[in-house]
Write an enzyme that holds these catalytic residues in place. Sequence first.
Site, PDB file in Angstrom:
ATOM      1  N   ASP A  58       0.826  -1.204   0.000  1.00 55.47           N
ATOM      2  CA  ASP A  58       0.000   0.000   0.000  1.00 55.47           C
ATOM      3  C   ASP A  58       0.865   1.261   0.000  1.00 55.47           C
ATOM      4  OD1 ASP A  58      -2.012   1.958   0.598  1.00 55.47           O
ATOM      5  OD2 ASP A  58      -3.222   0.389   1.517  1.00 55.47           O
ATOM      6  N   THR A  97      -6.839   3.696  -1.976  1.00 58.35           N
ATOM      7  CA  THR A  97      -6.606   2.301  -1.636  1.00 58.35           C
ATOM      8  C   THR A  97      -7.622   1.352  -2.252  1.00 58.35           C
ATOM      9  OG1 THR A  97      -5.544   2.914   0.447  1.00 58.35           O
ATOM     10  CG2 THR A  97      -6.403   0.671   0.287  1.00 58.35           C
ATOM     11  N   ASN A 118     -12.407   5.271  -1.952  1.00 55.59           N
ATOM     12  CA  ASN A 118     -12.497   4.535  -0.683  1.00 55.59           C
ATOM     13  C   ASN A 118     -13.915   4.598  -0.126  1.00 55.59           C
ATOM     14  OD1 ASN A 118      -9.813   3.782  -0.700  1.00 55.59           O
ATOM     15  ND2 ASN A 118      -9.149   5.421   0.668  1.00 55.59           N
ATOM     16  N   LYS A 179      -5.788  -4.067   6.261  1.00 60.66           N
ATOM     17  CA  LYS A 179      -6.973  -3.305   5.877  1.00 60.66           C
ATOM     18  C   LYS A 179      -8.045  -4.220   5.292  1.00 60.66           C
ATOM     19  CE  LYS A 179      -4.613   1.038   4.745  1.00 60.66           C
ATOM     20  NZ  LYS A 179      -4.430   2.085   3.699  1.00 60.66           N
ATOM     21  N   ASP A 307       1.667   2.601   3.725  1.00 60.19           N
ATOM     22  CA  ASP A 307       0.644   3.642   3.641  1.00 60.19           C
ATOM     23  C   ASP A 307       0.453   4.334   4.987  1.00 60.19           C
ATOM     24  OD1 ASP A 307      -1.647   4.808   1.931  1.00 60.19           O
ATOM     25  OD2 ASP A 307      -2.694   4.153   3.731  1.00 60.19           O
ATOM     26  N   HIS A 311       1.262   8.350   5.407  1.00 58.75           N
ATOM     27  CA  HIS A 311       0.301   9.350   5.873  1.00 58.75           C
ATOM     28  C   HIS A 311       0.779  10.044   7.151  1.00 58.75           C
ATOM     29  CE1 HIS A 311      -3.008   8.852   3.087  1.00 58.75           C
ATOM     30  NE2 HIS A 311      -2.926   7.534   3.193  1.00 58.75           N
ATOM     31  N   ASP A 352      -1.283  -0.320  -4.800  1.00 63.76           N
ATOM     32  CA  ASP A 352      -2.589   0.258  -5.097  1.00 63.76           C
ATOM     33  C   ASP A 352      -2.509   1.706  -5.552  1.00 63.76           C
ATOM     34  OD1 ASP A 352      -1.649   1.004  -2.606  1.00 63.76           O
ATOM     35  OD2 ASP A 352      -3.620   0.997  -1.650  1.00 63.76           O
ATOM     36  N   HIS A 353      -1.434   2.375  -5.214  1.00 66.88           N
ATOM     37  CA  HIS A 353      -1.211   3.772  -5.594  1.00 66.88           C
ATOM     38  C   HIS A 353       0.165   4.183  -5.098  1.00 66.88           C
ATOM     39  CE1 HIS A 353      -1.914   4.844  -1.388  1.00 66.88           C
ATOM     40  NE2 HIS A 353      -3.052   4.164  -1.438  1.00 66.88           N
ATOM     41  N   HIS A 498      -2.444  11.115  -0.698  1.00 64.40           N
ATOM     42  CA  HIS A 498      -2.381  10.731  -2.105  1.00 64.40           C
ATOM     43  C   HIS A 498      -3.781  10.892  -2.675  1.00 64.40           C
ATOM     44  CE1 HIS A 498      -4.308   6.982  -0.784  1.00 64.40           C
ATOM     45  NE2 HIS A 498      -3.440   7.000   0.213  1.00 64.40           N
TER      46      HIS A 498
END
Length: 565
Positions: A58, A97, A118, A179, A307, A311, A352-353, A498
């Site tokens: 992630d 995500t 999301n 997640k 991820d 963040h 995922d990104h 993101h």
Amino acid sequence: MRFLSASLASLAMALAAAAPAMAKDAPGAAIAPSLAMPDVTEQVPQDAPKLIVAISVDQFSADLFAQYRQHFTKGFTRLLQGGVYAQGFQSHAATETCPGHSTLLTGVHPARTGITANSWYVPGIGRADKEVYCVEDESDPRSTPDVPVVSPKHLLAPTLGDLMKKANPRTINAAVSAKDRAAVMMSGHDTDAVYWIGEKGFTTFEGRRISKAAEAENAELTRRIAAGDGPLAVPGWCGRVDRATPIGNFTIGTWRFPATAGDYKSYVNGPRVDTATAEMAVRMVDELGMGKDAVPDVLSVSFSATDKVGHAFGTEGVEMCVQMNVLDEALGYLFDQLDARGIDYEVVLSADHGGFDAPERQQLRGNPDAVRIDSALGAKALAAAVSQDTGVTVPNGPLLYGAGEAGSIWLSAELTGEQKAKVIPALVARLKANPQIAAVYTQDQIMQWPEPKGHPQDWTMEQKVRASFVPGRSGEVQMLTVRGVVPGKAAPFKVASHGSPWDYDRRVPMLFWRKGMTGFEQPNPVETVDIAPTLAATVGLSAPAGTWDGRCLDIDATEADSCRR
């Protein structure tokens, strides 16, 4: 490639109206909604892998991969000996995500998976909170976006595991992540085991019992959390990023992730959760007997800590450097354990990104264009401005939802057609007047655009938006910020994000490995929707034309062609 065909549009409407039939009260029971799937056949080649291991990291951007690949010594070392596609793309604009994970094993863009974000807003929904989480069953009165009754009902496309189980029900399709949305999007509808981190450890769908493997890992988690742990080790090669960067009244760039005894969140919201995810994956392999017979299985593993760290601390401090080291070790553990069991497996790793660093640190490093989003672009501020411009208000609730971090804007269900005819032009005008906005589009415009074609790095803004637009779920107005604008306000443990249409959020690595394969480096741009058809070819799964938006990649660097077996 194509977008919503007539048959797929019908499928989308049917699935949106139908909730899945929940599983039996037993571990390994499948969730089986009324999901129409293409006719597939499977003729497994003799040399096919016994286990597909699909890994998502992630927020693992191509930039992070390039920055740290020279320092990897464990799991990534193996992957770097395989097929390395350094220019992979999550091609769409909504780089979040849930949409990103939805592309990885379905082989189609979010416009076809139905996962536009999301979460999205449904202004006319009959509950106080109009937001709908991408993996919740909002028809359940107990469900909220923050505490969802988890379900795959919103995923409108089958995953590779779904298709393989249709071709041969003996296929085992399992997934694990910190997640819920990552595990659900990668595994799909017809699953044998799906786990994610809940309030007390790994959990699963309501109606399924936690298996003994999950109980054992949770017991180990409980023990570690109770004991606590000191700061994580900082590799020597992290020295150049190990310095403080001020953001308001706090700093980032020096955190070592100490885990306070008894503090659950300090353990699962940092790098250690990737270690637990790898351990849980191995326990699932053992419990389910994956990779043990001639029928290939699929194990999806999404590592979430990159991820969480991105963040909380941004992508360019010692925190991310520490995380890259822990991730590498977690991957090494997973591969070593599979090797020890003698399993013939094939790995793909992607993301995922991507992600973008905190703008305050970006500015210190020579990027004056990195800024935080203008508060005037938030939903409340825009609603007030549009009401002022048009005189239109609504008696109950806000005039509009979303905006700001969302990028999508949904209008109140109370608006009449005449009122919408005033509100939408006024909203578009307000957005276009803001220097932080690169483009604004309405639903009517977007749905007239043709499907995206060509190399994803060359796509226009319109093509990126179209690839993730889902009518009925996406907002009636789409706002795209200029390069360098970071959504959200800065606060301790929340400094970066993101979701933009720019390549720092779209570009991700795609790595394929199997024992004995001839390694290579391929700079040509490819898409994450290419993963599913590529893996399908290795296990002999055939599907009708139009099943995937992506194409099969030849990952055999010899004269043979892995797409023509």
